[in-house]
Design an enzyme around this catalytic site. Structure first.
Site, PDB file in Angstrom:
ATOM      1  N   TRP B 161      39.685 -29.803  74.882  1.00 17.47           N
ATOM      2  CA  TRP B 161      39.017 -28.534  75.148  1.00 17.47           C
ATOM      3  C   TRP B 161      37.967 -28.792  76.214  1.00 17.47           C
ATOM      4  O   TRP B 161      37.165 -29.730  76.100  1.00 17.47           O
ATOM      5  CB  TRP B 161      38.392 -28.054  73.841  1.00 17.47           C
ATOM      6  CG  TRP B 161      37.628 -26.776  73.881  1.00 17.47           C
ATOM      7  CD1 TRP B 161      38.022 -25.593  74.443  1.00 17.47           C
ATOM      8  CD2 TRP B 161      36.347 -26.545  73.318  1.00 17.47           C
ATOM      9  NE1 TRP B 161      37.059 -24.645  74.242  1.00 17.47           N
ATOM     10  CE2 TRP B 161      36.016 -25.195  73.543  1.00 17.47           C
ATOM     11  CE3 TRP B 161      35.437 -27.344  72.600  1.00 17.47           C
ATOM     12  CZ2 TRP B 161      34.834 -24.626  73.104  1.00 17.47           C
ATOM     13  CZ3 TRP B 161      34.252 -26.764  72.173  1.00 17.47           C
ATOM     14  CH2 TRP B 161      33.960 -25.428  72.430  1.00 17.47           C
ATOM     15  N   ASP B 242      36.643 -33.167  65.233  1.00 14.23           N
ATOM     16  CA  ASP B 242      36.408 -31.756  65.520  1.00 14.23           C
ATOM     17  C   ASP B 242      37.527 -30.994  64.817  1.00 14.23           C
ATOM     18  O   ASP B 242      38.694 -31.102  65.212  1.00 14.23           O
ATOM     19  CB  ASP B 242      36.430 -31.492  67.031  1.00 14.23           C
ATOM     20  CG  ASP B 242      36.052 -30.052  67.367  1.00 14.23           C
ATOM     21  OD1 ASP B 242      35.946 -29.729  68.559  1.00 14.23           O
ATOM     22  OD2 ASP B 242      35.856 -29.240  66.433  1.00 14.23           O
ATOM     23  N   LYS B 278      38.293 -19.313  63.941  1.00  8.66           N
ATOM     24  CA  LYS B 278      39.701 -18.905  63.908  1.00  8.66           C
ATOM     25  C   LYS B 278      40.219 -18.693  62.510  1.00  8.66           C
ATOM     26  O   LYS B 278      40.862 -17.684  62.235  1.00  8.66           O
ATOM     27  CB  LYS B 278      40.590 -19.962  64.585  1.00  8.66           C
ATOM     28  CG  LYS B 278      40.447 -20.031  66.087  1.00  8.66           C
ATOM     29  CD  LYS B 278      39.253 -20.825  66.483  1.00  8.66           C
ATOM     30  CE  LYS B 278      39.253 -21.214  67.928  1.00  8.66           C
ATOM     31  NZ  LYS B 278      37.957 -21.833  68.276  1.00  8.66           N
TER      32      LYS B 278
END
Lengths: 447, 430
Positions: B161, B242, B278
């Site tokens: 990311w 993460d 999410k």
């Protein structure tokens, strides 16, 4: 590396050992002593030497208060508004806004832009600068929704560290305990200017002017827009004008912290005068706004940072750089609180209702000031106490020293910060006598 | 040149507004403080949505940013979240949270990551604080790492990311990369990954995606995770996970936490960033958690106090609303069940879209292998398309995605999958 056919028929453990032994053979461990020496191999932590950080002194007061079993206890520590019944308050208009938001099934709740809710930003800028502000009319400001006043100050400080030529910020003595930490952690060096005069319980105007005059050209100056925390001492209109001229003549950069707009005098416009005065002269400035107190949105962390620039072009560039500061920190700000604020500020009736509720809070505090002053005067407590009614905003800087404060806590179960600051918002009529007794006892028994 | 193109390629034009209102003395004071401020480059991911919004084409498709869409292409607020918000509205006050955040929220969140029965939780060995979603958790860890392991670097997978790079750079922690994605197979480059782990100096810090790697969708298998963990043990490395997609990848929260559980079993003292953006659809609420495993309770308290210090000078204390939603859902058995069902629903729809996209491409007679679409997992598919092919997709077919070829599968629907497949086929067959 293709999957070794033999691996397929081995058990997982055998497979793992096989892999590791392959690595061993390939010369993984040139320094074979490292296996034995390394602490982590035995489950030790790389952070084992981290020392316990000191507790935040203001929040520490509430922690101690919560532990106290006495029915007489009174929390005058943290600056959160309480009703006459000593309860936290959610404004009616906020409840209404909340309800509207919950019932709006079509509302999108995805990521906000990096600089936050656009309507919120426009309305917040209007609120502090006034809708007729030249900066707004000329479209030369950059506003970002941030995490309450703290977040706005931090983003502003980070921006300055990266893009401004001067790395020193001058903060008043005293100031909110978190101010120096915010600026230092952002990379600014912190100096002070005289502000409070303990002998008069008022403003040390001469000292303030001297210290700012001695500041290097271009240095940043932190100014409390109104209701100075912790002293409650604000410059008069004339004094502000004087300060403004000095700041502009030395090219100092004003950075306003506006945490109490509307809460100080009860009028949003009156409480914004200092900021508007500076913006009206066309110069640059930064403003950090918070809705924690004046809308009671403490925990929702709603605020805004506005950077007033000279031209639209510069404002666009500044805004783009603000985004680069924010993106790694938290990507984009939280939606809920800002949505509530926007709902209220956009609607004429709700805005009007908010102003009434805000004035009611400010009036209750002013009434507490009067009651406390009367009670202390009635007891003939030695010393002058009219600063209780002259100071403005949520706090009174009593002038009590830390020994007297400890005494009040241990003997009277009254909790306040050791600098003698009491949150008037935490006081109610029925508790005034108890507090006045405590102050009287502290002053008469301890020097 | 279309508006969308102009924005996407970062060619905005600024209108300079003459200020007529300054008097002469102000003009004299006109400082040049911000003269040297350069316009910042646009964020590559968020810039895509901006460009998409500016496009007026009727068939435009946004497979850029990773926010879930239902099969109608609409954003979704989960039913369990609506229910929680009804509970909150009118019934809670809005006082400051403690500096470490909502404690119930943190406890429930730790259980999700480490298991309800984790002895780290029962023995209070975890320093954990509520953070501003996953970004905030990574950033807080990066700052903490800089302060307390100032000589360390962070190893970050290629690719990752994009904001990961911003985070550790801003925290002034030097970065190194390790091999991860294997372009030819569109899968994991496991041998190179293991080599990099082996060759890194002992005690290095690695940032690992716990599941549903972003942007590739390529995850190690369970067996590979075990091997990675074992090599980490021998090399004494620190693992920072993460975890932004727990539940969203396989549809099962326990399965998606597998990598973390493997590391825990092997005795690693890991750290973990968790996000509810999410998997609970709480994107804009900014709710997440950073946890750091410690040797004992005292150490956990010390570490937590330092995390709070760092956060305190950044934003004081974290926002309330999102944390209330999460704690209400996770502490109510019915709501928790509903949530798990809804999260599985989202994951299942994405898996269905993967199958559909692959089938469509194969049926169009594409000579390229599209296996990776169904091998990869989570919200993203690393298509393997080049930036030039992506540009063609956008310019000709109004399909918006990041130029690294990453497709957000959440933006794919039964309504647009065929259109997308045809467009991809057209730009890749030449």
């Amino acid at each position: 590396m293709d999957i070794d056919r033999t691996n397929v028929i081995m058990s997982p453990l055998e497979r793992r050992l096989n892999t590791i032994s392959r690595h061993l053979i390939q010369g993984c461990f040139s320094d074979s002593t490292s296996i034995v020496a390394s602490p982590a191999f035995y489950g030790a932590s790389v952070f084992q030497n981290v020392a316990q950080a000191p507790e935040d002194p203001i929040l520490g007061v509430t922690v101690a208060f919560n532990k106290d079993p006495s029915p007489l206890k009174l929390n005058l520590g943290v600056g959160a508004y309480r009703t006459e019944e000593g309860k936290p308050l959610v404004l009616n208009v906020v409840r209404r806004a909340e309800q509207l938001l919950v019932n709006d099934l079509y509302r999108k709740k995805e990521y906000l832009p990096i600089t936050g809710l656009s309507d919120f930003n426009k309305l917040s800028a209007k609120l502090i600068l006034g809708s007729e502000s030249p900066a707004i009319l000329e479209n030369r400001l950059a506003t970002a929704q941030c995490l309450s006043g703290t977040g706005s100050l931090r983003v502003g400080a980070e921006f300055l560290t990266k893009h401004y030529h001067q790395r020193t910020i001058y903060i008043p003595v005293p100031t909110w305990g978190n101010h120096p930490k915010i600026f230092m952690m952002a990379g600014l060096s912190v100096k002070t200017y005289r502000y409070y005069d303990p002998t008069t319980h008022g403003l040390n105007f001469k000292g303030l002017l001297e210290d700012l005059s001695a500041a290097p050209n271009g240095a940043i100056v932190l100014l409390h827009a109104c209701a100075h925390n912790p002293t409650g001492v604000d410059p008069t209109q004339d004094q502000w004008e004087h300060i403004r001229q000095l700041i502009r003549s030395k090219n100092l950069l004003p950075f306003f912290d506006s945490a109490y707009q509307g809460f100080a005098s009860g009028s949003l416009d009156t409480d914004a005068q200092s900021v508007r005065m500076f913006v009206a002269d066309g110069g640059d400035c930064l403003v950090a706004q918070s809705y924690a107190k004046n809308m009671g949105l403490y925990g929702e962390r709603v605020g805004a940072l506005t950077i007033v620039c000279k031209t639209t072009d510069v404002a666009r560039k500044v805004e783009s750089q603000m985004k680069l500061v924010i993106r790694p920190m938290y990507s984009n700000p939280p939606i809920h609180g800002a949505s509530i604020v926007t709902t209220i500020l956009k609607d004429r009736n709700m805005f009007y209702e908010w102003k009434l509720e805000l004035k009611a809070m400010a009036d209750r505090i002013i009434s507490m000031r009067r009651q406390l002053y009367d009670a202390v005067s009635a007891r003939g407590t030695p010393g002058t106490w009219n600063h209780i009614i002259k100071q403005i905003g949520m706090f009174t800087f009593t002038g009590l020293n830390s020994k007297q404060v400890s005494f009040m806590t241990s003997e009277y179960h009254i909790y306040l910060t050791s600098d003698g600051r009491i949150s008037m918002a935490g006081l109610s009529s029925d508790k005034v006598p108890h507090l006045a007794d405590a102050i009287h006892a502290a002053v008469t028994s301890i020097a | 040149m279309t508006t969308a193109k102009a924005i996407r390629r970062g060619l905005a034009t600024y209108v300079t507004y003459r200020s007529y209102f300054l008097d002469s003395s102000s003009k004299r004071m006109m400082s040049t403080w911000w003269r040297r401020v350069e316009p910042a480059p646009k964020d590559p991911i968020l810039g895509v949505t901006e460009a998409f919004l500016a496009d007026r084409h009727p068939h435009k498709v946004n497979v850029g940013v990773g926010a879930y869409r239902n099969d109608d292409g609409r954003s979704v607020v989960l039913e369990c979240v609506r229910e929680a918000e009804r509970v909150i509205s009118g019934n809670t006050n809005m006082e400051y949270l403690p500096m470490g955040g909502n404690q119930t929220f943190v406890e429930e969140t730790l259980k999700l990551a480490y298991g309800d029965e984790s002895e780290y939780i029962s023995n209070n060995k975890i320093a954990a604080v509520q953070t501003l979603s996953g970004t905030g958790a990574c950033y807080l860890f990066a700052k903490f790492q800089r302060r307390f392991q100032s000589n360390s670097r962070v190893y970050i997978p290629i690719p990752t990311w994009s904001n990961h790079h911003n985070i550790w750079r801003d925290a002034q922690v030097p970065q190194r990369s390790f091999h991860y994605y294997h372009a030819e197979s569109r899968g994991l480059d496991f041998p190179s990954l293991m080599d990099d782990i082996k060759n890194a100096p002992s005690g290095s810090f690695f940032m690992l995606h716990a599941c549903a790697h972003n942007p590739t969708g390529v995850d190690p298998s369970e067996e590979q995770w075990r091997e990675i963990s074992y090599l980490f043990k021998i090399k004494n490395h620190f693992a920072f996970f993460d975890m932004a997609y727990q539940g969203f990848a396989s549809g099962n929260t326990e399965k998606d936490a597998e990598a973390i559980r493997i590391f825990l079993k092997d005795g690693h003292l890991i750290a973990c960033a968790q996000s509810y953006a999410k998997n609970m659809g709480l994107y804009g609420q900014r709710v997440g958690c950073l946890s750091i495993l410690c040797e004992n309770e005292l150490q956990a308290l010390a570490v937590k106090s330092q995390l709070q210090q760092i956060a305190g000078s950044m934003y004081g204390n974290p926002p309330l609303h999102g944390s209330l939603i999460v704690s209400i859902i996770l502490t109510n058995p019915d709501l928790k069940k509903l949530w798990l069902k809804e999260v599985k629903g989202m994951a299942d729809r994405i898996i269905d879209m993967r199958i559909a996209l692959r089938e469509n491409l194969e049926n169009l007679g594409s000579s390229i292998s599209w296996e990776h679409i169904t091998n990869q997992i989570g919200m993203f598919c690393f298509s393997g398309m080049t930036p030039e092919q992506v540009d063609q997709l956008t310019d000709r077919y109004h399909i918006y995605m990041t130029r690294n070829g990453r497709i957000s599968m959440a933006g794919v629907t039964t309504g647009n999958v065929r259109y997308i497949a045809e467009a991809i086929h057209k730009v890749t067959r030449s």
